[in-house]
Design an enzyme around this catalytic site. Sequence first.
Site, PDB file in Angstrom:
ATOM      1  CD  GLU A   1      15.561   5.931 -10.173  1.00 56.29           C
ATOM      2  OE1 GLU A   1      14.806   6.156  -9.225  1.00 56.29           O
ATOM      3  OE2 GLU A   1      16.063   4.823 -10.394  1.00 56.29           O
TER       4      GLU A   1
ATOM      5  CG  ASP B   1      14.907  -1.422  -9.650  1.00 55.34           C
ATOM      6  OD1 ASP B   1      13.944  -1.840  -8.991  1.00 55.34           O
ATOM      7  OD2 ASP B   1      15.474  -0.332  -9.425  1.00 55.34           O
TER       8      ASP B   1
ATOM      9  CG  HIS C   1       8.785   1.105 -12.872  1.00 57.51           C
ATOM     10  ND1 HIS C   1       7.712   0.517 -12.240  1.00 57.51           N
ATOM     11  CD2 HIS C   1       9.737   1.252 -11.920  1.00 57.51           C
ATOM     12  CE1 HIS C   1       8.006   0.332 -10.951  1.00 57.51           C
ATOM     13  NE2 HIS C   1       9.232   0.756 -10.742  1.00 57.51           N
TER      14      HIS C   1
ATOM     15  NE  ARG D   1      13.853 -12.702   7.155  1.00 56.52           N
ATOM     16  CZ  ARG D   1      15.029 -12.720   6.557  1.00 56.52           C
ATOM     17  NH1 ARG D   1      15.688 -13.846   6.479  1.00 56.52           N
ATOM     18  NH2 ARG D   1      15.556 -11.630   6.060  1.00 56.52           N
TER      19      ARG D   1
ATOM     20  N   GLY E   1      10.600  -2.808   6.037  1.00 59.28           N
ATOM     21  CA  GLY E   1      11.501  -2.591   4.898  1.00 59.28           C
ATOM     22  C   GLY E   1      11.434  -1.158   4.374  1.00 59.28           C
ATOM     23  CG  ASP E   2      13.799   1.566   1.035  1.00 58.07           C
ATOM     24  OD1 ASP E   2      14.183   2.532   1.718  1.00 58.07           O
ATOM     25  OD2 ASP E   2      13.582   1.624  -0.188  1.00 58.07           O
ATOM     26  CG  LEU E   3       7.594  -0.194  -1.146  1.00 59.09           C
ATOM     27  CD1 LEU E   3       7.915   0.895  -2.161  1.00 59.09           C
ATOM     28  CD2 LEU E   3       7.000  -1.409  -1.852  1.00 59.09           C
TER      29      LEU E   3
ATOM     30  CE  LYS F   1      18.248   2.830  -8.507  1.00 58.56           C
ATOM     31  NZ  LYS F   1      16.964   3.406  -8.053  1.00 58.56           N
TER      32      LYS F   1
ATOM     33  CG  HIS G   1       5.588   2.834  -7.935  1.00 61.39           C
ATOM     34  ND1 HIS G   1       6.726   2.098  -8.149  1.00 61.39           N
ATOM     35  CD2 HIS G   1       5.987   4.130  -7.952  1.00 61.39           C
ATOM     36  CE1 HIS G   1       7.760   2.911  -8.275  1.00 61.39           C
ATOM     37  NE2 HIS G   1       7.343   4.153  -8.166  1.00 61.39           N
TER      38      HIS G   1
HETATM   39  C1  BG6 Z   1      11.245   1.456  -7.794  1.00 58.27           C
HETATM   40  C2  BG6 Z   1      12.663   0.985  -8.001  1.00 58.27           C
HETATM   41  O1  BG6 Z   1      10.342   0.506  -8.270  1.00 58.27           O
HETATM   42  O2  BG6 Z   1      11.054   2.672  -8.482  1.00 58.27           O
HETATM   43  C3  BG6 Z   1      13.631   2.045  -7.536  1.00 58.27           C
HETATM   44  O3  BG6 Z   1      12.877  -0.227  -7.293  1.00 58.27           O
HETATM   45  C4  BG6 Z   1      13.331   3.365  -8.192  1.00 58.27           C
HETATM   46  O4  BG6 Z   1      14.961   1.643  -7.804  1.00 58.27           O
HETATM   47  C5  BG6 Z   1      11.872   3.729  -8.015  1.00 58.27           C
HETATM   48  O5  BG6 Z   1      14.136   4.357  -7.621  1.00 58.27           O
HETATM   49  C6  BG6 Z   1      11.487   4.975  -8.766  1.00 58.27           C
HETATM   50  O6  BG6 Z   1      10.181   5.292  -8.452  1.00 58.27           O
HETATM   51  P1  BG6 Z   1       9.751   6.770  -8.152  1.00 58.27           P
HETATM   52  O7  BG6 Z   1       8.271   6.728  -8.039  1.00 58.27           O
HETATM   53  O8  BG6 Z   1      10.415   7.171  -6.890  1.00 58.27           O
HETATM   54  O9  BG6 Z   1      10.241   7.536  -9.343  1.00 58.27           O
END
Ligand code: BG6
Length: 456
Positions: A203, A222, A227, A51, A20-22, A313, A165
């Site tokens: 962002e 999200d 966060h 999967r 995946g992306d993360l 976004k 995170h």
């Molecule tokens: C993620 C979100 O948790 O945090 C993203 O799902 C967002 O949508 C991202 O862009 C931002 O985190 P960072 O560390 O890149 O600023």
Amino acid sequence: MAPLTTTSDPHVLVLFGARGDLARRKLWPGLRRLAESGFMPDDYRIIGSGRHAPDDGFIQALGDEAFTKRISFVTSSADDGEDLARAVREAREALGERSRTLLYLSVPPSAMKPMVGMLGRTGLDDERTRIVLEKPFGSDLASAKALNAALHEHFDERAIFRIDHFLGKEPVQDILALRFANGLFEPIWNNEHVASVQIDIPEDLGLEGRGSFYEETGAFRDMVVTHLSQILGFVAMEPPETLDAGHLRDAKAAAFADLRPFSPEHAVYGQFEGYRDEDGVASDSRTETFAALRVELDNDRWRGVPFLLRTGKAMAAGRRVVTVALRDPAQLLLEADGDGAERPDELVVELTDDPRIAVELRVKRPGPTLVATRAAMELDVERATGGHGLEAYERLLIDVMHGDHLLFTRADEVELLWERAAPLLQAPPEPLPYARGSWGPEAAEALAGRCGWRLS
Ligand code: BG6
């Protein structure tokens, strides 16, 4: 904060959502850097899972041979985890009695609970296993409770690591240091001296190919309930008795308990123009890509102080700024002379990889007249400490391997936040259109009051 050490028990790390992306952006590179800098246990294996099997060469592309020889890939799903469970058992046996499993669930919110069920059924929930979950930990109070109940069926809370995170970002932890290691700020950290707090995380990026995830989630789930709220917790909590995980999370949960329910009247949602044309997005989508809120805490320290939260976004800039604005003195003797001098004194913490902490205040403009202009006292944290800290995910992965919960969120915190969010989730404001590259819908300006958003 507990010192970081390099040694921990031998580990089998299982990465669900490994393609995946993360995983691609953060987890694989983070693990590779931990390995290169000696932060991984002496002995470990990594099993990627998902999967579908990846293309040939996937593993080789993840790093050098010393790293990739420890990596394998086994398919699994919520319905079928037998092959994976076998692979984990074999790896654990090879690593010996002291070995542990770390299960990292980087899967969409709707897949979380079924995956936890599979882990239980296949016996991947032994007492030497820790589980890491990605936010948003449910999508409302009922689903968060159901997820927590499913988790607690198989895992002790001490084995559960809900990752946010942002809490792994060095400058977010600087908030703790600023408040609790100095005499300068804590005495004025209250409604007598603080006029407002802004937690502003615009962002400039769009969806980055994550349309279908984002449709399910939206800006509030999200970013805000996760966060931004966690940062609010660090700013607003009472001083914890100690900086250990128990006390810190008690203090944070107490702050969340004091939040007034989030009101749709004090929220503005937006959707950037063109969002509905993105891949994976419904042509009549009402998902918000922007959220701005004014929230308050009902306690003696903060009563009457607006906490302004904003994120979105495709906005005009990518920034992460916490601003604590101080009240003006009763009588301003010096006239303001433009250049921002009309703004009150502000403590500004930029949560970037190059952290910036500044106190912006009024000084006398040099010259024959006594007028105020604006200047900043800047603290260059990076220069003071001689270099970069760890990237957020790296720091947090180390913490999980050491069983340290300090920077992870607890079940009660998550449920409190969803509970406070309930009125907004039940009656979300209609998302207003905004142009890409703007600061969001104009209606959000009014939320910020007289001085407006610091970023604009
Ligand atoms: C993620 C979100 O948790 O945090 C993203 O799902 C967002 O949508 C991202 O862009 C931002 O985190 P960072 O560390 O890149 O600023």
